[in-house]
Design a protein around this motif. Structure first.
Motif, PDB file in Angstrom:
ATOM      1  N   ARG A  28      11.426  -8.549  10.158  1.00 11.13           N
ATOM      2  CA  ARG A  28      11.847  -7.297  10.811  1.00 11.13           C
ATOM      3  C   ARG A  28      11.627  -7.204  12.317  1.00 11.13           C
ATOM      4  O   ARG A  28      12.372  -6.601  12.748  1.00 11.13           O
ATOM      5  N   SER A  39       6.207 -14.071  12.779  1.00  9.74           N
ATOM      6  CA  SER A  39       6.587 -14.471  11.305  1.00  9.74           C
ATOM      7  C   SER A  39       7.220 -13.418  10.644  1.00  9.74           C
ATOM      8  O   SER A  39       7.512 -13.521   9.352  1.00  9.74           O
ATOM      9  N   THR A  40       7.322 -12.015  11.144  1.00  4.79           N
ATOM     10  CA  THR A  40       7.826 -10.972  10.255  1.00  4.79           C
ATOM     11  C   THR A  40       9.257 -10.857  10.454  1.00  4.79           C
ATOM     12  O   THR A  40       9.565 -10.505  11.539  1.00  4.79           O
ATOM     13  N   ILE A  91      14.141  -9.101  13.669  1.00  2.00           N
ATOM     14  CA  ILE A  91      15.618  -8.136  13.904  1.00  2.00           C
ATOM     15  C   ILE A  91      15.464  -7.221  14.986  1.00  2.00           C
ATOM     16  O   ILE A  91      16.508  -6.939  15.571  1.00  2.00           O
ATOM     17  N   GLN A 126      -7.006  -2.639  11.015  1.00  2.00           N
ATOM     18  CA  GLN A 126      -6.212  -2.396  10.231  1.00  2.00           C
ATOM     19  C   GLN A 126      -5.811  -0.920  10.379  1.00  2.00           C
ATOM     20  O   GLN A 126      -4.985  -0.492  11.125  1.00  2.00           O
ATOM     21  N   MET A 127      -6.441  -0.252   9.355  1.00  2.00           N
ATOM     22  CA  MET A 127      -6.132   1.423   9.555  1.00  2.00           C
ATOM     23  C   MET A 127      -6.984   1.943  10.603  1.00  2.00           C
ATOM     24  O   MET A 127      -6.600   2.783  11.537  1.00  2.00           O
ATOM     25  N   ARG A 174       1.944   3.781   9.891  1.00  2.00           N
ATOM     26  CA  ARG A 174       2.253   3.982   8.364  1.00  2.00           C
ATOM     27  C   ARG A 174       1.721   2.868   7.606  1.00  2.00           C
ATOM     28  O   ARG A 174       1.443   3.131   6.366  1.00  2.00           O
ATOM     29  N   ARG A 175       1.663   1.650   8.074  1.00  2.00           N
ATOM     30  CA  ARG A 175       1.478   0.346   7.219  1.00  2.00           C
ATOM     31  C   ARG A 175      -0.020  -0.179   7.683  1.00  2.00           C
ATOM     32  O   ARG A 175      -0.293  -1.290   7.001  1.00  2.00           O
ATOM     33  N   ASN A 176      -0.737   0.633   8.186  1.00  2.00           N
ATOM     34  CA  ASN A 176      -2.171   0.175   8.413  1.00  2.00           C
ATOM     35  C   ASN A 176      -2.371  -1.219   9.127  1.00  2.00           C
ATOM     36  O   ASN A 176      -3.209  -1.982   8.762  1.00  2.00           O
ATOM     37  N   GLN A 177      -1.309  -1.449   9.777  1.00  2.00           N
ATOM     38  CA  GLN A 177      -1.411  -2.909  10.547  1.00  2.00           C
ATOM     39  C   GLN A 177      -1.731  -2.588  12.068  1.00  2.00           C
ATOM     40  O   GLN A 177      -0.828  -2.886  12.857  1.00  2.00           O
ATOM     41  N   PHE A 195       5.875   1.793  15.617  1.00  2.00           N
ATOM     42  CA  PHE A 195       5.320   2.949  14.940  1.00  2.00           C
ATOM     43  C   PHE A 195       4.915   2.781  13.665  1.00  2.00           C
ATOM     44  O   PHE A 195       3.964   3.106  13.156  1.00  2.00           O
ATOM     45  N   ARG A 242       1.351 -13.530  13.182  1.00  2.00           N
ATOM     46  CA  ARG A 242       1.894 -12.678  12.006  1.00  2.00           C
ATOM     47  C   ARG A 242       3.024 -11.600  12.468  1.00  2.00           C
ATOM     48  O   ARG A 242       4.132 -11.730  11.646  1.00  2.00           O
TER      49      ARG A 242
END
Lengths: 416, 298
Positions: free
Chosen positions: B68, B65-66, B71, B47-48, B261-264, B256, B62
């Motif tokens: 974004r 299935s996002t 897109i 994660q982070m 920014r999202r700890n993924q 990015f 995962r």
């Protein structure tokens, strides 16, 4: 700790060791304060540190709302060369504390009685387990409305008491050809509005359940749909040129009378003050309208990293400087926020800050003080990101409120 | 009589290896080692911070299935296809026109090539204003008196990606033109004369003789433009910042924000691997066929 050691070992190969010798009497800190008022505010602290006999070594890394500074920190930690101290935002500090990289500040907290000096609601961001790991310097409030007083007077608009009144005021302005809300299509700016609506309409208990606990029933409930419906109303009261607009440009629109209101945290206050405008006279500041007032906080805090014993004295001096009531007062008068300590007197602050003090005291007593989602003080970044995606998409398209709620629940579940 | 190789000869043999080895090492560590590291991370629950466990394809599931990411992938294909076709078409036509011995050719060439000297950040910021309906083209035309004129693509999620294409084409067309022009100059005039003697018209000469002879120029342009389109990160960031509402998200901006920014970090690494595989799937067969034919041909 074991993971952390592995990180060190793995990345130490990649990053050349840049050992900077620890000079006596120096405190080195990473932060992302680079604007004029931020630098001025920081100087208050570093001057005070100098009187304690330590020189501040500045490692400012600006840009991307602190993401660049975070990157710098990770590189430094991986290379085994952490700074003495670092400005910590949101859950960043908690993660580092859990990795065992931050030093416990329990002794300093106990010695100086700081536990009683900070609001209980911010504890999750300065304490991990039994250990305090950070000292908060300031507090911004996220849920403010900034309004042009001349426009409000001209059309006979008073401070709205709830969102229905707020939307009604906006429609009245629109009929008169005035842009009601200065807003952008940037997801985070829209999310600030959405979370204000959500909390104001349903109270902080619902906000905690839906946004902090991410309870699926709350997330898919009628309260969420209603909040999206209200956001759709706000969409109709925004001008066409809202693409890619910076928040400061939006503040400028309110200041110059091109728009009536902006919903933004109190960092926007500086934009009005810099134009020589006075609160209550040229512009108005009031919280987003709610039946039960709430207070959405954003804090900056400093933690200190585990280093050799020689660094401890300087680190302690720095933390005591940060928590010094007089330093906090001077710092925040320049930065535009209010002291993180709740026992600093209000005199000398402007009217907006005074209202922030009073509302905070009320919110602490009523238990309605919550962290701001947009700025990373509610849901963790991976979930906050889903909120901002869905809210942003909803705002710029003709998505229905029901579809938005479904997308939100699916997105949150996918990120779990 | 064979004399044993002198020091000079031996040095001459070793020198290229010696000079090249630091850069080979740098590329090996900086590129290939980190590709492997990213692959490892993409199969972990990171994660982070990086975590070295194994969760199989969970991060890839995962990722796909996002919404974004979906897109972003669609956008990459729309953007790359349009950007390549339009840039090459306009660049080629401009090169052919400029090749007709026009006056002040040097000055024209410099003017068309200038946008390439700008950073994508500058291009993005300028076009952000040009395309903004209340500041740019739409406002100018409205002020001229055509009140009903609307050009608000950048505010509409379904067409905003074309705005990114417009800005990118504007920046890169001059570059494509310059390469084609160099290619045209390399074609022997006697071939054209021969064709003319045979009675071929000018369009026929260009379509059947000159354009096919520009094949090496096409290779360079396609390879360079594809990699510009895949690393279009800064343009998107400056022009739309992925908006409105994630409508112009690209795989690079997705990667990015997930990683930093999202700890993924795991999802970010998975998306980076998907990008790598996409690029490889397109570029490798193309390079292979081009280089192979080149060897056979000569």
């Amino acid at each position: 700790m074991s993971t952390f050691t592995k990180v060190l070992m793995a990345t130490a190969i990649a990053f050349p060791m840049a050992q900077i010798a620890q000079a006596e009497g120096k405190v080195e800190g990473i932060h992302h304060w680079v604007s004029e008022s931020e630098v001025g505010a920081l100087k208050v602290l570093t001057d005070s540190l100098a009187t304690k006999g330590f020189i501040w070594e500045d490692s400012a890394v600006g840009g991307l709302s602190g993401a660049n500074a975070t990157q710098a920190l990770r590189t430094r930690l991986a290379a085994g060369n952490p700074p003495d101290t670092m400005q910590l935002l949101g859950y960043e500090g908690v993660e580092w504390a859990n990795e065992g990289a931050l030093r416990s500040l329990n002794d300093l907290y106990a010695k100086n009685g700081w536990e009683a000096a900070i609001a209980p609601a911010i504890q999750p961001f300065v304490k991990a387990g039994d250990d305090y790991f950070a000292a908060p310097i300031n507090m911004h409030r996220q849920n403010w409305v900034w309004a042009n007083k001349a426009i409000f007077d001209k059309y006979g608009i008073a401070e709205p008491k709830n969102w229905d009144e707020m939307i009604a005021a906006g429609k009245k302005l629109k009929e008169n050809g005035v842009t009601a809300f200065a807003l952008s299509d940037e997801n985070w700016q829209i999310l600030e509005v959405f979370e204000a609506i959500l909390t104001d309409q349903n109270g902080t208990d619902f906000y905690k359940k839906a946004v902090i606990d991410l309870d699926e029933t709350a997330l898919s409930g009628p309260e969420m749909i209603k909040a999206f419906d209200t956001l759709r109303e706000v969409r109709g009261l925004v001008d066409d040129g809202f693409t890619g607009r910076d928040w400061a440009v939006a503040s400028g629109m309110v200041a110059s009378g091109q728009a009536a209101m902006q919903i933004m945290g109190d960092w926007a206050k500086g934009e009005f003050l810099a134009k020589g405008m006075k609160p209550g006279v040229d512009f108005l500041c009031f919280p987003t309208p709610a039946a039960t007032p709430n207070y959405k906080f954003v804090i900056d805090a400093f933690g200190v990293f585990k280093k050799d014993d020689a660094a401890v004295a300087g680190q302690d001096a720095w933390i005591e400087t940060v928590m010094d009531p007089e330093s906090q007062k001077k710092f925040n008068m320049i930065k535009g926020s209010i002291p993180a300590r709740i026992d600093v007197p209000v005199d000398g602050f402007d009217d907006c800050a005074k209202r922030s003090f009073a509302d905070r005291d009320a919110a602490v007593n009523a238990g309605t003080m919550v962290g701001g989602l947009t700025e990373g003080f509610a849901a963790k970044p991976q979930f906050a990101g889903v909120f901002s995606d869905v809210v942003g998409q909803f705002f710029v398209s003709d998505m229905s409120s029901q579809d938005a709620v479904t997308a939100l629940v699916d997105g949150i579940n996918n990120a779990r | 009589m064979r004399r044993s190789p002198s020091f000079k000869d031996r040095a001459a043999a070793w020198l290229p290896v010696l000079v090249l080895s630091p850069s080979i090492l740098a590329v090996f560590v900086g590129v290939y080692l980190f590709i492997c590291w990213t692959a490892v991370i993409s199969f972990s629950s990171s994660q982070m911070l990086p975590r070295y466990d194994f969760v199989g394809f969970a991060q890839y599931v995962r990722l796909w299935s996002t919404p974004r990411w979906i897109i972003a992938v669609e956008n990459l294909f729309i953007f790359t296809a349009l950007f390549l076709i339009v840039t090459i078409a306009i660049g080629l036509v401009m090169a052919i026109l400029l090749d007709q011995k026009v006056r002040a050719e040097g000055a024209l060439r410099a003017i068309y090539l200038y946008p390439m000297a700008l950073s994508f950040i500058v291009t993005g910021t300028a076009w952000k204003w040009i395309l903004n309906p209340t500041l740019g083209i739409q406002k100018v035309v409205n002020d001229w008196g055509w009140q009903s004129f609307v050009f608000d693509w950048i505010t509409r999620p379904e067409v905003a990606i074309y705005c990114v294409v417009i800005a990118a084409v504007w920046q890169s067309t001059g570059f494509a033109m310059a390469i084609f022009l160099a290619g045209l100059r390399g074609i022997d005039n006697s071939i054209i004369k021969a064709a003319q003697i045979e009675g071929a018209g000018l369009p026929r000469i260009y379509l059947s003789i000159i354009v096919p002879m520009l094949r090496p120029a096409f290779l360079s342009v396609i390879v360079l433009l594809s990699y510009i389109s895949i690393k279009s990160f800064d343009l998107v960031l400056a022009l739309t910042n992925g908006g409105p509402g994630s409508a112009t998200e690209m795989p690079s901006t997705f990667m990015f924000s997930a990683t930093f920014r999202r700890n993924q970090m795991g999802v970010g690494a998975a998306s980076a691997m998907m990008m790598l595989m996409t690029v490889a799937a397109i570029i490798i067969p193309y390079l292979y066929s081009e280089l192979k034919e080149d060897r056979n041909g000569h």
